[in-house]
Motif scaffolding. Structure first.
Motif, PDB file in Angstrom:
ATOM      1  N   SER A   1      21.548 -34.705 -17.682  1.00  0.00           N
ATOM      2  CA  SER A   1      21.067 -34.541 -16.316  1.00  0.00           C
ATOM      3  C   SER A   1      21.070 -35.921 -15.660  1.00  0.00           C
ATOM      4  N   ARG A   2      22.057 -36.161 -14.842  1.00  0.00           N
ATOM      5  CA  ARG A   2      22.124 -37.448 -14.143  1.00  0.00           C
ATOM      6  C   ARG A   2      20.992 -37.577 -13.118  1.00  0.00           C
ATOM      7  N   ASP A   3      20.661 -36.480 -12.448  1.00  0.00           N
ATOM      8  CA  ASP A   3      19.600 -36.508 -11.444  1.00  0.00           C
ATOM      9  C   ASP A   3      18.231 -36.784 -12.063  1.00  0.00           C
ATOM     10  N   GLU A   4      17.956 -36.145 -13.199  1.00  0.00           N
ATOM     11  CA  GLU A   4      16.657 -36.292 -13.860  1.00  0.00           C
ATOM     12  C   GLU A   4      16.637 -37.421 -14.887  1.00  0.00           C
ATOM     13  N   ARG A   5      17.796 -37.995 -15.171  1.00  0.00           N
ATOM     14  CA  ARG A   5      17.946 -39.154 -16.064  1.00  0.00           C
ATOM     15  C   ARG A   5      17.451 -38.885 -17.486  1.00  0.00           C
ATOM     16  N   PHE A   6      18.020 -37.859 -18.117  1.00  0.00           N
ATOM     17  CA  PHE A   6      17.764 -37.611 -19.527  1.00  0.00           C
ATOM     18  C   PHE A   6      18.959 -36.863 -20.102  1.00  0.00           C
ATOM     19  N   SER A   7      19.032 -36.835 -21.430  1.00  0.00           N
ATOM     20  CA  SER A   7      20.059 -36.042 -22.095  1.00  0.00           C
ATOM     21  C   SER A   7      19.457 -35.342 -23.306  1.00  0.00           C
ATOM     22  N   VAL A   8      20.131 -34.279 -23.712  1.00  0.00           N
ATOM     23  CA  VAL A   8      19.779 -33.516 -24.899  1.00  0.00           C
ATOM     24  C   VAL A   8      21.014 -33.532 -25.783  1.00  0.00           C
ATOM     25  N   GLY A   9      20.813 -33.684 -27.079  1.00  0.00           N
ATOM     26  CA  GLY A   9      21.980 -33.723 -27.947  1.00  0.00           C
ATOM     27  C   GLY A   9      21.647 -33.556 -29.413  1.00  0.00           C
TER      28      GLY A   9
ATOM     29  N   ILE B   1      13.648 -33.537 -31.666  1.00  0.00           N
ATOM     30  CA  ILE B   1      13.182 -32.184 -31.347  1.00  0.00           C
ATOM     31  C   ILE B   1      13.706 -31.227 -32.411  1.00  0.00           C
ATOM     32  N   ASP B   2      12.971 -30.146 -32.645  1.00  0.00           N
ATOM     33  CA  ASP B   2      13.387 -29.170 -33.660  1.00  0.00           C
ATOM     34  C   ASP B   2      14.471 -28.246 -33.084  1.00  0.00           C
ATOM     35  N   PRO B   3      15.141 -27.474 -33.946  1.00  0.00           N
ATOM     36  CA  PRO B   3      16.248 -26.615 -33.481  1.00  0.00           C
ATOM     37  C   PRO B   3      15.840 -25.605 -32.408  1.00  0.00           C
ATOM     38  N   GLU B   4      14.654 -25.041 -32.511  1.00  0.00           N
ATOM     39  CA  GLU B   4      14.210 -24.072 -31.515  1.00  0.00           C
ATOM     40  C   GLU B   4      14.018 -24.738 -30.150  1.00  0.00           C
ATOM     41  N   THR B   5      13.451 -25.923 -30.156  1.00  0.00           N
ATOM     42  CA  THR B   5      13.251 -26.662 -28.911  1.00  0.00           C
ATOM     43  C   THR B   5      14.588 -27.069 -28.318  1.00  0.00           C
ATOM     44  N   TYR B   6      15.512 -27.506 -29.170  1.00  0.00           N
ATOM     45  CA  TYR B   6      16.854 -27.864 -28.711  1.00  0.00           C
ATOM     46  C   TYR B   6      17.497 -26.682 -27.976  1.00  0.00           C
ATOM     47  N   ALA B   7      17.457 -25.514 -28.572  1.00  0.00           N
ATOM     48  CA  ALA B   7      18.048 -24.322 -27.958  1.00  0.00           C
ATOM     49  C   ALA B   7      17.350 -23.976 -26.644  1.00  0.00           C
ATOM     50  N   ARG B   8      16.032 -24.084 -26.621  1.00  0.00           N
ATOM     51  CA  ARG B   8      15.272 -23.783 -25.393  1.00  0.00           C
ATOM     52  C   ARG B   8      15.625 -24.759 -24.284  1.00  0.00           C
ATOM     53  N   PHE B   9      15.746 -26.057 -24.624  1.00  0.00           N
ATOM     54  CA  PHE B   9      16.076 -27.060 -23.616  1.00  0.00           C
ATOM     55  C   PHE B   9      17.472 -26.836 -23.040  1.00  0.00           C
ATOM     56  N   LEU B  10      18.420 -26.395 -23.873  1.00  0.00           N
ATOM     57  CA  LEU B  10      19.760 -26.114 -23.363  1.00  0.00           C
ATOM     58  C   LEU B  10      19.763 -24.905 -22.432  1.00  0.00           C
TER      59      LEU B  10
ATOM     60  N   ASP C   1      17.094 -23.847 -20.703  1.00  0.00           N
ATOM     61  CA  ASP C   1      16.193 -24.065 -19.566  1.00  0.00           C
ATOM     62  C   ASP C   1      15.988 -25.564 -19.344  1.00  0.00           C
ATOM     63  N   PRO C   2      16.918 -26.209 -18.645  1.00  0.00           N
ATOM     64  CA  PRO C   2      16.821 -27.657 -18.431  1.00  0.00           C
ATOM     65  C   PRO C   2      15.538 -28.111 -17.732  1.00  0.00           C
ATOM     66  N   ALA C   3      14.887 -27.237 -16.970  1.00  0.00           N
ATOM     67  CA  ALA C   3      13.629 -27.626 -16.318  1.00  0.00           C
ATOM     68  C   ALA C   3      12.551 -27.928 -17.354  1.00  0.00           C
ATOM     69  N   VAL C   4      12.536 -27.170 -18.441  1.00  0.00           N
ATOM     70  CA  VAL C   4      11.577 -27.422 -19.520  1.00  0.00           C
ATOM     71  C   VAL C   4      11.911 -28.761 -20.185  1.00  0.00           C
ATOM     72  N   ALA C   5      13.195 -29.032 -20.381  1.00  0.00           N
ATOM     73  CA  ALA C   5      13.616 -30.303 -20.958  1.00  0.00           C
ATOM     74  C   ALA C   5      13.229 -31.463 -20.048  1.00  0.00           C
TER      75      ALA C   5
ATOM     76  N   PHE D   1       9.650 -32.326 -20.593  1.00  0.00           N
ATOM     77  CA  PHE D   1       9.505 -33.061 -21.854  1.00  0.00           C
ATOM     78  C   PHE D   1       9.940 -34.520 -21.660  1.00  0.00           C
ATOM     79  N   ALA D   2      11.041 -34.743 -20.965  1.00  0.00           N
ATOM     80  CA  ALA D   2      11.519 -36.104 -20.702  1.00  0.00           C
ATOM     81  C   ALA D   2      10.474 -36.896 -19.918  1.00  0.00           C
ATOM     82  N   ALA D   3       9.808 -36.244 -18.978  1.00  0.00           N
ATOM     83  CA  ALA D   3       8.749 -36.908 -18.211  1.00  0.00           C
ATOM     84  C   ALA D   3       7.603 -37.330 -19.132  1.00  0.00           C
ATOM     85  N   GLU D   4       7.264 -36.489 -20.106  1.00  0.00           N
ATOM     86  CA  GLU D   4       6.234 -36.851 -21.080  1.00  0.00           C
ATOM     87  C   GLU D   4       6.677 -38.064 -21.900  1.00  0.00           C
ATOM     88  N   CYS D   5       7.949 -38.100 -22.260  1.00  0.00           N
ATOM     89  CA  CYS D   5       8.477 -39.254 -23.004  1.00  0.00           C
ATOM     90  C   CYS D   5       8.372 -40.524 -22.173  1.00  0.00           C
ATOM     91  N   ARG D   6       8.683 -40.436 -20.888  1.00  0.00           N
ATOM     92  CA  ARG D   6       8.581 -41.610 -20.007  1.00  0.00           C
ATOM     93  C   ARG D   6       7.149 -42.124 -19.928  1.00  0.00           C
TER      94      ARG D   6
END
Length: 87
Positions: A9-17, A44-53, A55-59, A62-67
């Motif tokens: 997400s370039r706009d939200e400045r995070f990635s999932v991988g 992140i665990d596999p279930e969270t990875y799948a959820r973030f893919l 539903d990017p809003a949930v991811a 989470f990125a905001a919490e990391c910041r």
């Protein structure tokens, strides 16, 4: 390369991988310490990875919490003394 981004997400400045060493998932955010810009990677665990893919809003939340450094226990590579601040 150890980390393979599967969603960016370039706009939200995070990635999932996928961490190619462990096979686990991650969320990364860009940070800077004045000398260098780099990424912090949070496990992140596999279930969270799948959820973030699916539903990017949930991811994004989470990125905001990391910041805010609320998820530091999940850092894959803990930073040194000169830890950067989120960009």
């Amino acid at each position: 390369m150890r980390f393979n981004d599967t969603y960016v997400s370039r706009d939200e400045r995070f990635s999932v991988g996928i961490d190619l060493v462990t096979g686990g998932g991650y969320v990364s955010i860009p940070v800077s310490n004045g000398l260098v810009d780099y990424e912090e990677y949070y496990e992140i665990d596999p279930e969270t990875y799948a959820r973030f893919l699916s539903d990017p809003a949930v991811a994004s939340s989470f990125a905001a919490e990391c910041r805010r450094r609320e998820r530091d226990e999940l850092l894959i590579m803990p930073p040194g003394r000169n830890r950067g601040t989120p960009i």
